[in-house]
Design a protein around this motif. Structure first.
Motif, PDB file in Angstrom:
ATOM      1  N   ILE A  54      23.460  39.947  97.242  1.00 29.89           N
ATOM      2  CA  ILE A  54      22.359  38.973  97.204  1.00 29.89           C
ATOM      3  C   ILE A  54      21.655  39.183  95.873  1.00 29.89           C
ATOM      4  O   ILE A  54      21.261  40.312  95.565  1.00 29.89           O
ATOM      5  CB  ILE A  54      21.362  39.196  98.359  1.00 29.89           C
ATOM      6  N   ASP A  55      21.541  38.129  95.087  1.00 32.31           N
ATOM      7  CA  ASP A  55      20.781  38.258  93.838  1.00 32.31           C
ATOM      8  C   ASP A  55      19.401  37.647  94.073  1.00 32.31           C
ATOM      9  O   ASP A  55      19.267  36.428  94.224  1.00 32.31           O
ATOM     10  CB  ASP A  55      21.506  37.552  92.685  1.00 32.31           C
ATOM     11  N   PRO A  56      18.360  38.500  94.106  1.00 34.60           N
ATOM     12  CA  PRO A  56      17.027  38.003  94.464  1.00 34.60           C
ATOM     13  C   PRO A  56      16.293  37.309  93.317  1.00 34.60           C
ATOM     14  O   PRO A  56      15.156  36.874  93.485  1.00 34.60           O
ATOM     15  CB  PRO A  56      16.289  39.296  94.831  1.00 34.60           C
ATOM     16  N   MET A  87      24.783  35.126  97.865  1.00 36.66           N
ATOM     17  CA  MET A  87      23.510  34.417  98.022  1.00 36.66           C
ATOM     18  C   MET A  87      22.637  34.658  96.790  1.00 36.66           C
ATOM     19  O   MET A  87      22.648  35.763  96.231  1.00 36.66           O
ATOM     20  CB  MET A  87      22.775  34.902  99.278  1.00 36.66           C
ATOM     21  N   VAL A  88      21.897  33.622  96.393  1.00 34.12           N
ATOM     22  CA  VAL A  88      20.953  33.766  95.272  1.00 34.12           C
ATOM     23  C   VAL A  88      19.574  33.280  95.711  1.00 34.12           C
ATOM     24  O   VAL A  88      19.457  32.448  96.617  1.00 34.12           O
ATOM     25  CB  VAL A  88      21.400  32.954  94.032  1.00 34.12           C
ATOM     26  N   VAL A  89      18.541  33.817  95.067  1.00 36.09           N
ATOM     27  CA  VAL A  89      17.181  33.308  95.303  1.00 36.09           C
ATOM     28  C   VAL A  89      16.628  32.845  93.956  1.00 36.09           C
ATOM     29  O   VAL A  89      16.535  33.625  93.001  1.00 36.09           O
ATOM     30  CB  VAL A  89      16.261  34.359  95.954  1.00 36.09           C
ATOM     31  N   ASP A  90      16.326  31.552  93.885  1.00 34.86           N
ATOM     32  CA  ASP A  90      15.864  30.910  92.655  1.00 34.86           C
ATOM     33  C   ASP A  90      14.333  30.723  92.733  1.00 34.86           C
ATOM     34  O   ASP A  90      13.733  30.930  93.787  1.00 34.86           O
ATOM     35  CB  ASP A  90      16.565  29.556  92.506  1.00 34.86           C
ATOM     36  N   ALA A 312      18.915  43.224  90.329  1.00 32.77           N
ATOM     37  CA  ALA A 312      19.054  41.770  90.197  1.00 32.77           C
ATOM     38  C   ALA A 312      19.657  41.440  88.833  1.00 32.77           C
ATOM     39  O   ALA A 312      20.086  42.345  88.095  1.00 32.77           O
ATOM     40  CB  ALA A 312      17.683  41.121  90.354  1.00 32.77           C
ATOM     41  N   THR A 313      19.710  40.126  88.511  1.00 31.73           N
ATOM     42  CA  THR A 313      20.180  39.736  87.163  1.00 31.73           C
ATOM     43  C   THR A 313      19.141  38.943  86.371  1.00 31.73           C
ATOM     44  O   THR A 313      19.227  38.884  85.157  1.00 31.73           O
ATOM     45  CB  THR A 313      21.428  38.821  87.239  1.00 31.73           C
ATOM     46  N   ASP A 314      18.201  38.244  87.062  1.00 31.39           N
ATOM     47  CA  ASP A 314      17.326  37.309  86.348  1.00 31.39           C
ATOM     48  C   ASP A 314      18.197  36.319  85.580  1.00 31.39           C
ATOM     49  O   ASP A 314      17.862  35.929  84.450  1.00 31.39           O
ATOM     50  CB  ASP A 314      16.407  38.097  85.404  1.00 31.39           C
ATOM     51  N   HIS A 315      19.329  35.941  86.174  1.00 30.34           N
ATOM     52  CA  HIS A 315      20.315  35.090  85.480  1.00 30.34           C
ATOM     53  C   HIS A 315      19.634  33.827  84.955  1.00 30.34           C
ATOM     54  O   HIS A 315      19.151  32.988  85.721  1.00 30.34           O
ATOM     55  CB  HIS A 315      21.436  34.720  86.449  1.00 30.34           C
ATOM     56  N   CYS A 316      19.602  33.682  83.637  1.00 32.50           N
ATOM     57  CA  CYS A 316      18.929  32.553  82.992  1.00 32.50           C
ATOM     58  C   CYS A 316      19.641  32.394  81.657  1.00 32.50           C
ATOM     59  O   CYS A 316      19.205  32.920  80.644  1.00 32.50           O
ATOM     60  CB  CYS A 316      17.445  32.895  82.821  1.00 32.50           C
ATOM     61  N   GLU A 361      24.555  53.417  98.967  1.00 32.53           N
ATOM     62  CA  GLU A 361      23.404  53.061  98.110  1.00 32.53           C
ATOM     63  C   GLU A 361      23.691  51.773  97.345  1.00 32.53           C
ATOM     64  O   GLU A 361      22.801  50.937  97.139  1.00 32.53           O
ATOM     65  CB  GLU A 361      23.092  54.213  97.136  1.00 32.53           C
ATOM     66  N   PHE A 362      24.940  51.615  96.930  1.00 29.41           N
ATOM     67  CA  PHE A 362      25.342  50.374  96.244  1.00 29.41           C
ATOM     68  C   PHE A 362      25.063  49.163  97.137  1.00 29.41           C
ATOM     69  O   PHE A 362      24.480  48.167  96.697  1.00 29.41           O
ATOM     70  CB  PHE A 362      26.835  50.459  95.880  1.00 29.41           C
ATOM     71  N   VAL A 363      25.480  49.257  98.399  1.00 30.08           N
ATOM     72  CA  VAL A 363      25.251  48.138  99.331  1.00 30.08           C
ATOM     73  C   VAL A 363      23.747  47.911  99.522  1.00 30.08           C
ATOM     74  O   VAL A 363      23.261  46.775  99.543  1.00 30.08           O
ATOM     75  CB  VAL A 363      25.935  48.401 100.695  1.00 30.08           C
ATOM     76  N   ALA A 364      23.015  49.025  99.613  1.00 34.04           N
ATOM     77  CA  ALA A 364      21.563  48.891  99.821  1.00 34.04           C
ATOM     78  C   ALA A 364      20.921  48.132  98.659  1.00 34.04           C
ATOM     79  O   ALA A 364      20.172  47.174  98.883  1.00 34.04           O
ATOM     80  CB  ALA A 364      20.926  50.277  99.978  1.00 34.04           C
ATOM     81  N   VAL A 365      21.208  48.538  97.439  1.00 30.41           N
ATOM     82  CA  VAL A 365      20.459  47.957  96.301  1.00 30.41           C
ATOM     83  C   VAL A 365      20.988  46.598  95.861  1.00 30.41           C
ATOM     84  O   VAL A 365      20.296  45.867  95.144  1.00 30.41           O
ATOM     85  CB  VAL A 365      20.369  48.927  95.098  1.00 30.41           C
ATOM     86  N   THR A 366      22.220  46.242  96.271  1.00 34.52           N
ATOM     87  CA  THR A 366      22.724  44.911  95.892  1.00 34.52           C
ATOM     88  C   THR A 366      22.573  43.893  97.018  1.00 34.52           C
ATOM     89  O   THR A 366      22.765  42.701  96.794  1.00 34.52           O
ATOM     90  CB  THR A 366      24.234  44.955  95.515  1.00 34.52           C
TER      91      THR A 366
END
Ligand SMILES: NC(=O)NCCC(=O)O
Ligand SMILES: [Zn+2]
Ligand SMILES: [Zn+2]
Length: 485
Positions: A54-56, A87-90, A312-316, A361-366
């Motif tokens: 999930i990318d928040p 999933m992404v959150v914009d 996250a990525t802040d993909h922009c 931990e990878f699953v938790a933070v991603t």
């Protein structure tokens, strides 16, 4: 109804690792256990079966700095799925003076093309009675429980302390969570002017104008405002030790403060801005800018210790042509970089493969922490019966070299160009549909659905109960002396 079984893999969640098959029907997980049967079998031998990423924090087709970010909901979610993000959150961004609900209509229109599920944060970019009132509709009727505040981008998106305090207080009443872009926008604006006046107009000056101190100060201030308002707070794109230190200290004091480092800040450093190629340096202009190795170590340590909550990525993303709007004036280079396709493989390669993070931990933070913080767990972020079948079947042996030539995004470059990754999706499933099968992309435009998020009950109740308990109270006295007048 036809069913699928993911067979022969090892299920990895935020707290468990075990061998099991997973059966999916109607887009949800219906059974987990040994020797399951179904109409279609997905071979997971040698793979880990994890909740999809999930990318928040993404900005798809974002109106910003006189242009629009280059990836839209179609290419952005396709890129995400290719890298195991389901999933992404914009961020819905009302123009100053614009109704929150009118802005939301624009975001609803853009997102109809999504290949994967999505949700929105609502930005508070101005303040008056109308915003105060519409916030309630946004939370109670529109399924959005997070409000973003920019402490930077003076003259555009920035809000002041009194506006933030009013908005945070409203969040506390509504059971909503404020998010903050924490940089001192007044200082940044002054530094930018000084740099320009002294002839520093190249992309490197972007980084000079936003040192870690301005992020640390604003992070402290946002945390203080949240504490006074009685609400939790989520700090986006935490990039440096100063900001992390503020978050760590607040958490040690018992405050609900969440910090979100980006994959870019974990892996890329400020030397990128010294590159003699203007396009190379400008492509990496984002806020906050890349930092040095000490800050990177601090962010990794925060993920390990739990003082930072998610990645996250802040993909922009912006094309080279768009970045060149800022030739001769770094203030006009559109701020932002991509990362949606690469976040999961990079964090696995540089986190799990190096021993910095466990698989759990990878699953938790991603995924899982994000689903919990944003109040959509266990519909998202979980491998449990009843959860959406947003799943990545992760092949820890698959490798590739990241390259703009093979990426999903239409942008001509990739800030991670040339990095080798080991660990990639064999399959990515979005609500049960196999959208990615190794290098084959089978995404379906419009498949993505809006994920509605309820107001927070538990944290809001705890904080308001405590606030009430410790509220200032008038001391009742007997025998008050006569006035001395
Ligand atoms: N981060 C960035 O430079 N661009 C996107 C907008 C924001 O998150 O500040
Ligand atoms: Zn930001
Ligand atoms: Zn952002």
């Amino acid at each position: 109804m036809s069913s699928k079984v993911i067979k022969g893999g090892t299920v990895v969640t935020a707290d468990l690792t075990y061998k099991a098959d997973v059966r999916i029907e109607g887009g949800v997980i219906v059974e987990i256990g040994p020797n399951l049967v179904g109409d279609e079998v997905l071979d997971a031998a040698g793979c880990y079966v994890m909740p999809g990423g999930i990318d928040p924090h993404v900005h798809l087709e974002m109106p910003f700095m006189g242009t629009y970010s280059a990836d839209d909901f179609e290419s952005g979610t396709r890129a995400g799925l290719a890298g195991g993000t389901t999933m992404v959150v914009d961020f819905c961004l009302p123009d100053p003076g614009q109704s929150l609900l009118d802005a939301l209509k624009r975001w609803d229109n853009k997102s109809t093309r999504a290949n994967a599920d999505y949700s929105f944060h609502m930005a508070v970019t101005w303040w008056d009675k109308q915003v105060f009132e519409e916030m309630e509709t946004v939370v109670r009727e529109k399924g959005i429980n997070t409000f973003k505040h920019f402490m930077a981008y003076k003259g555009a998106l920035m809000v002041n302390d009194d506006e933030m305090f009013a908005s945070f207080s409203r969040c506390a009443e509504l059971g909503a969570l404020p998010l903050v872009h924490a940089e001192n926008g007044d200082i940044v604006a002054s530094m930018q002017e000084k740099l320009m006046a002294s002839g520093n107009n190249g992309p490197e000056a972007h980084a000079y104008s936003r040192p870690p101190e301005v992020e640390g100060e604003a992070t402290n201030r946002a945390i203080t405002i949240a504490d006074m308002a009685g609400c939790p707070v989520y700090i986006v794109h935490t990039s440096c030790e100063q900001a992390h230190e503020a978050i760590r200290r607040a958490r040690q004091k018992g405050m609900r403060v969440y910090g979100e480092p980006l994959i870019q800040h974990l892996l890329l450093d400020e030397s990128e801005y010294s590159n003699p190629d203007w396009d190379h340096a400008a492509a990496r202009v984002m806020s906050p800018p890349f930092r040095n190795k000490l800050h990177q170590d601090s962010l990794w340590a925060g993920l390990q210790a739990g003082s930072l909550s998610c990645v996250a990525t802040d993909h922009c993303s912006f094309t080279i042509k768009q970045k060149r709007y800022g030739v001769g004036d770094f203030r006009k280079i559109p701020n932002g970089t991509g990362g949606l396709e690469d976040r999961m493989p990079l964090l696995w390669s540089y986190g799990v493969n190096t021993g910095r993070l466990t698989m759990n931990e990878f699953v938790a933070v991603t995924s899982t922490n994000i689903a919990k913080i944003l109040n959509m767990y266990p519909k998202k972020g979980a491998i449990v019966v009843g959860a959406d079948a947003d799943i990545v079947v992760w092949d820890p042996k698959r490798t590739k070299t990241i390259s703009a030539k093979t990426q999903q995004s239409p942008v001509e470059y990739n800030v991670f160009e040339g990095k080798e990754v080991t660990g990639l999706p064999r399959y990515t499933l979005t609500r049960g549909y196999v959208a990615i099968e190794e290098a084959t992309v089978k995404t379906r435009e419009g498949h993505g659905q809006f994920v509605s998020r309820e107001p927070f009950q538990a944290v809001s109740k705890a904080l308001s109960t405590w606030k009430e308990l410790v509220a200032p109270r008038k001391v009742e006295r007997t025998g008050i002396p006569a006035s001395g007048v």
